[in-house]
Motif scaffolding. Structure first.
Motif, PDB file in Angstrom:
ATOM      1  N   ALA A   1      -0.143  -0.333  46.703  1.00 44.07           N
ATOM      2  CA  ALA A   1       0.656   0.375  47.696  1.00 44.07           C
ATOM      3  C   ALA A   1      -0.112   1.594  48.194  1.00 44.07           C
ATOM      4  O   ALA A   1      -0.914   2.185  47.455  1.00 44.07           O
ATOM      5  CB  ALA A   1       1.984   0.808  47.075  1.00 44.07           C
ATOM      6  N   ALA A   2       0.159   1.979  49.412  1.00 38.20           N
ATOM      7  CA  ALA A   2      -0.556   3.107  50.012  1.00 38.20           C
ATOM      8  C   ALA A   2      -0.373   4.384  49.196  1.00 38.20           C
ATOM      9  O   ALA A   2      -1.274   5.227  49.128  1.00 38.20           O
ATOM     10  CB  ALA A   2      -0.074   3.318  51.448  1.00 38.20           C
ATOM     11  N   SER A   3       0.778   4.508  48.560  1.00 37.84           N
ATOM     12  CA  SER A   3       1.086   5.731  47.815  1.00 37.84           C
ATOM     13  C   SER A   3       0.218   5.917  46.580  1.00 37.84           C
ATOM     14  O   SER A   3       0.112   7.038  46.051  1.00 37.84           O
ATOM     15  CB  SER A   3       2.560   5.741  47.416  1.00 37.84           C
ATOM     16  N   VAL A   4      -0.412   4.831  46.105  1.00 39.22           N
ATOM     17  CA  VAL A   4      -1.201   4.923  44.873  1.00 39.22           C
ATOM     18  C   VAL A   4      -2.647   4.479  45.067  1.00 39.22           C
ATOM     19  O   VAL A   4      -3.464   4.631  44.157  1.00 39.22           O
ATOM     20  CB  VAL A   4      -0.562   4.106  43.737  1.00 39.22           C
ATOM     21  N   LYS A   5      -2.963   3.929  46.220  1.00 37.62           N
ATOM     22  CA  LYS A   5      -4.304   3.389  46.443  1.00 37.62           C
ATOM     23  C   LYS A   5      -5.350   4.472  46.264  1.00 37.62           C
ATOM     24  O   LYS A   5      -5.198   5.591  46.755  1.00 37.62           O
ATOM     25  CB  LYS A   5      -4.396   2.777  47.840  1.00 37.62           C
ATOM     26  N   GLY A   6      -6.394   4.134  45.523  1.00 37.63           N
ATOM     27  CA  GLY A   6      -7.449   5.098  45.244  1.00 37.63           C
ATOM     28  C   GLY A   6      -7.208   5.913  43.985  1.00 37.63           C
ATOM     29  O   GLY A   6      -8.131   6.569  43.487  1.00 37.63           O
ATOM     30  N   ARG A   7      -5.975   5.867  43.461  1.00 34.98           N
ATOM     31  CA  ARG A   7      -5.650   6.611  42.237  1.00 34.98           C
ATOM     32  C   ARG A   7      -5.293   5.672  41.084  1.00 34.98           C
ATOM     33  O   ARG A   7      -5.565   5.999  39.920  1.00 34.98           O
ATOM     34  CB  ARG A   7      -4.479   7.558  42.491  1.00 34.98           C
ATOM     35  N   PHE A   8      -4.687   4.540  41.386  1.00 33.94           N
ATOM     36  CA  PHE A   8      -4.265   3.591  40.357  1.00 33.94           C
ATOM     37  C   PHE A   8      -5.179   2.360  40.406  1.00 33.94           C
ATOM     38  O   PHE A   8      -5.582   1.914  41.486  1.00 33.94           O
ATOM     39  CB  PHE A   8      -2.824   3.136  40.581  1.00 33.94           C
TER      40      PHE A   8
ATOM     41  N   GLU B   1      15.478   2.536  45.165  1.00 38.24           N
ATOM     42  CA  GLU B   1      15.099   1.147  44.949  1.00 38.24           C
ATOM     43  C   GLU B   1      13.778   1.070  44.189  1.00 38.24           C
ATOM     44  O   GLU B   1      12.959   1.994  44.228  1.00 38.24           O
ATOM     45  CB  GLU B   1      14.973   0.420  46.295  1.00 38.24           C
ATOM     46  N   ARG B   2      13.620  -0.064  43.516  1.00 39.65           N
ATOM     47  CA  ARG B   2      12.381  -0.293  42.795  1.00 39.65           C
ATOM     48  C   ARG B   2      11.242  -0.441  43.802  1.00 39.65           C
ATOM     49  O   ARG B   2      11.351  -1.174  44.785  1.00 39.65           O
ATOM     50  CB  ARG B   2      12.525  -1.542  41.935  1.00 39.65           C
ATOM     51  N   GLU B   3      10.139   0.249  43.529  1.00 39.86           N
ATOM     52  CA  GLU B   3       8.995   0.296  44.440  1.00 39.86           C
ATOM     53  C   GLU B   3       7.809  -0.426  43.816  1.00 39.86           C
ATOM     54  O   GLU B   3       7.402  -0.097  42.695  1.00 39.86           O
ATOM     55  CB  GLU B   3       8.613   1.761  44.721  1.00 39.86           C
TER      56      GLU B   3
ATOM     57  N   PRO C   1       5.893 -16.683  37.732  1.00 36.40           N
ATOM     58  CA  PRO C   1       5.224 -17.696  36.917  1.00 36.40           C
ATOM     59  C   PRO C   1       4.177 -18.508  37.668  1.00 36.40           C
ATOM     60  O   PRO C   1       3.390 -19.220  37.044  1.00 36.40           O
ATOM     61  CB  PRO C   1       6.378 -18.593  36.447  1.00 36.40           C
ATOM     62  N   GLY C   2       4.143 -18.408  38.980  1.00 38.44           N
ATOM     63  CA  GLY C   2       3.128 -19.100  39.757  1.00 38.44           C
ATOM     64  C   GLY C   2       2.419 -18.144  40.687  1.00 38.44           C
ATOM     65  O   GLY C   2       2.745 -16.949  40.751  1.00 38.44           O
ATOM     66  N   ARG C   3       1.434 -18.689  41.377  1.00 39.16           N
ATOM     67  CA  ARG C   3       0.694 -17.874  42.327  1.00 39.16           C
ATOM     68  C   ARG C   3       1.503 -17.783  43.625  1.00 39.16           C
ATOM     69  O   ARG C   3       1.769 -18.776  44.273  1.00 39.16           O
ATOM     70  CB  ARG C   3      -0.696 -18.470  42.593  1.00 39.16           C
ATOM     71  N   VAL C   4       1.858 -16.565  43.957  1.00 34.71           N
ATOM     72  CA  VAL C   4       2.512 -16.268  45.227  1.00 34.71           C
ATOM     73  C   VAL C   4       1.648 -15.243  45.938  1.00 34.71           C
ATOM     74  O   VAL C   4       0.793 -14.620  45.310  1.00 34.71           O
ATOM     75  CB  VAL C   4       3.943 -15.711  45.003  1.00 34.71           C
ATOM     76  N   PRO C   5       1.829 -15.068  47.229  1.00 31.89           N
ATOM     77  CA  PRO C   5       1.061 -14.016  47.904  1.00 31.89           C
ATOM     78  C   PRO C   5       1.284 -12.679  47.213  1.00 31.89           C
ATOM     79  O   PRO C   5       2.415 -12.368  46.794  1.00 31.89           O
ATOM     80  CB  PRO C   5       1.622 -14.028  49.320  1.00 31.89           C
ATOM     81  N   LEU C   6       0.227 -11.911  47.058  1.00 36.43           N
ATOM     82  CA  LEU C   6       0.363 -10.600  46.430  1.00 36.43           C
ATOM     83  C   LEU C   6       1.491  -9.849  47.121  1.00 36.43           C
ATOM     84  O   LEU C   6       1.556  -9.765  48.345  1.00 36.43           O
ATOM     85  CB  LEU C   6      -0.947  -9.831  46.529  1.00 36.43           C
ATOM     86  N   SER C   7       2.375  -9.316  46.306  1.00 37.23           N
ATOM     87  CA  SER C   7       3.629  -8.807  46.855  1.00 37.23           C
ATOM     88  C   SER C   7       4.080  -7.539  46.153  1.00 37.23           C
ATOM     89  O   SER C   7       3.905  -7.388  44.933  1.00 37.23           O
ATOM     90  CB  SER C   7       4.712  -9.882  46.701  1.00 37.23           C
ATOM     91  N   PHE C   8       4.697  -6.657  46.926  1.00 37.48           N
ATOM     92  CA  PHE C   8       5.330  -5.463  46.383  1.00 37.48           C
ATOM     93  C   PHE C   8       6.854  -5.594  46.411  1.00 37.48           C
ATOM     94  O   PHE C   8       7.562  -4.604  46.232  1.00 37.48           O
ATOM     95  CB  PHE C   8       4.910  -4.225  47.183  1.00 37.48           C
ATOM     96  N   SER C   9       7.328  -6.800  46.671  1.00 34.07           N
ATOM     97  CA  SER C   9       8.762  -7.033  46.730  1.00 34.07           C
ATOM     98  C   SER C   9       9.279  -7.521  45.379  1.00 34.07           C
ATOM     99  O   SER C   9       8.789  -8.514  44.847  1.00 34.07           O
ATOM    100  CB  SER C   9       9.086  -8.067  47.803  1.00 34.07           C
TER     101      SER C   9
ATOM    102  N   SER D   1      -0.174  -5.291  42.731  1.00 34.45           N
ATOM    103  CA  SER D   1       0.004  -6.725  42.542  1.00 34.45           C
ATOM    104  C   SER D   1      -1.357  -7.331  42.240  1.00 34.45           C
ATOM    105  O   SER D   1      -2.380  -6.867  42.767  1.00 34.45           O
ATOM    106  CB  SER D   1       0.616  -7.331  43.805  1.00 34.45           C
ATOM    107  N   PHE D   2      -1.369  -8.396  41.398  1.00 35.54           N
ATOM    108  CA  PHE D   2      -2.641  -8.801  40.802  1.00 35.54           C
ATOM    109  C   PHE D   2      -2.614 -10.267  40.419  1.00 35.54           C
ATOM    110  O   PHE D   2      -1.597 -10.775  39.926  1.00 35.54           O
ATOM    111  CB  PHE D   2      -2.862  -7.931  39.558  1.00 35.54           C
TER     112      PHE D   2
END
Length: 125
Positions: A61-68, A44-46, A100-108, A50-51
């Motif tokens: 995401a925890a998998s990239v935090k501190g590196r990306f 699945e897409r991971e 297109p609008g402001r939504v809660p920062l999301s990884f979904s 989010s910004f």
């Protein structure tokens, strides 16, 4: 016409760095929620980041935090993803996405409406 155009993918050795770009057009970039996702075949897409454009608010995401790290040039409606200390498990097709609008920062992925065509990142060990 909405367009998200990614660039900057490529091949790099483990420990290296790449910077991806996403040029956005056809919608109000400053009012949007932007995301970076990645996908490997059969998975699945991971969501990785989010910004909120213009405000500097981001989540990783925890998998990239501190590196990306996400950054932007909002004069050009362009989003960047700086990827450092790359690992073989970071190998994937990377996609830029926008709500297109402001939504809660999301990884979904279901929270995003617009998608780019993707850019391949390959990290060798």
């Amino acid at each position: 016409q909405v367009q998200l155009v990614e660039s900057g993918g490529g091949s790099v050795q483990a420990g290296g760095s790449l910077t991806l770009s996403c040029a956005a057009s056809g919608f109000s970039y400053v009012r949007a929620t932007m995301g970076w996702f990645r996908q490997t075949p059969g998975k699945e897409r991971e969501g990785v980041a989010s910004f909120y454009p213009g405000g500097g608010v981001s989540a990783y995401a925890a998998s990239v935090k501190g590196r990306f790290t996400i950054s932007e040039d909002n004069t050009k409606n362009t989003l960047f993803l700086q990827m450092n200390s790359l690992k073989p498990e970071d190998t994937a097709m990377y996609y830029c996405a926008a709500s297109p609008g402001r939504v809660p920062l999301s990884f979904s992925s279901s929270d995003y409406t617009y998608w780019g065509q993707g850019t391949q990142v390959t990290v060798s060990s």
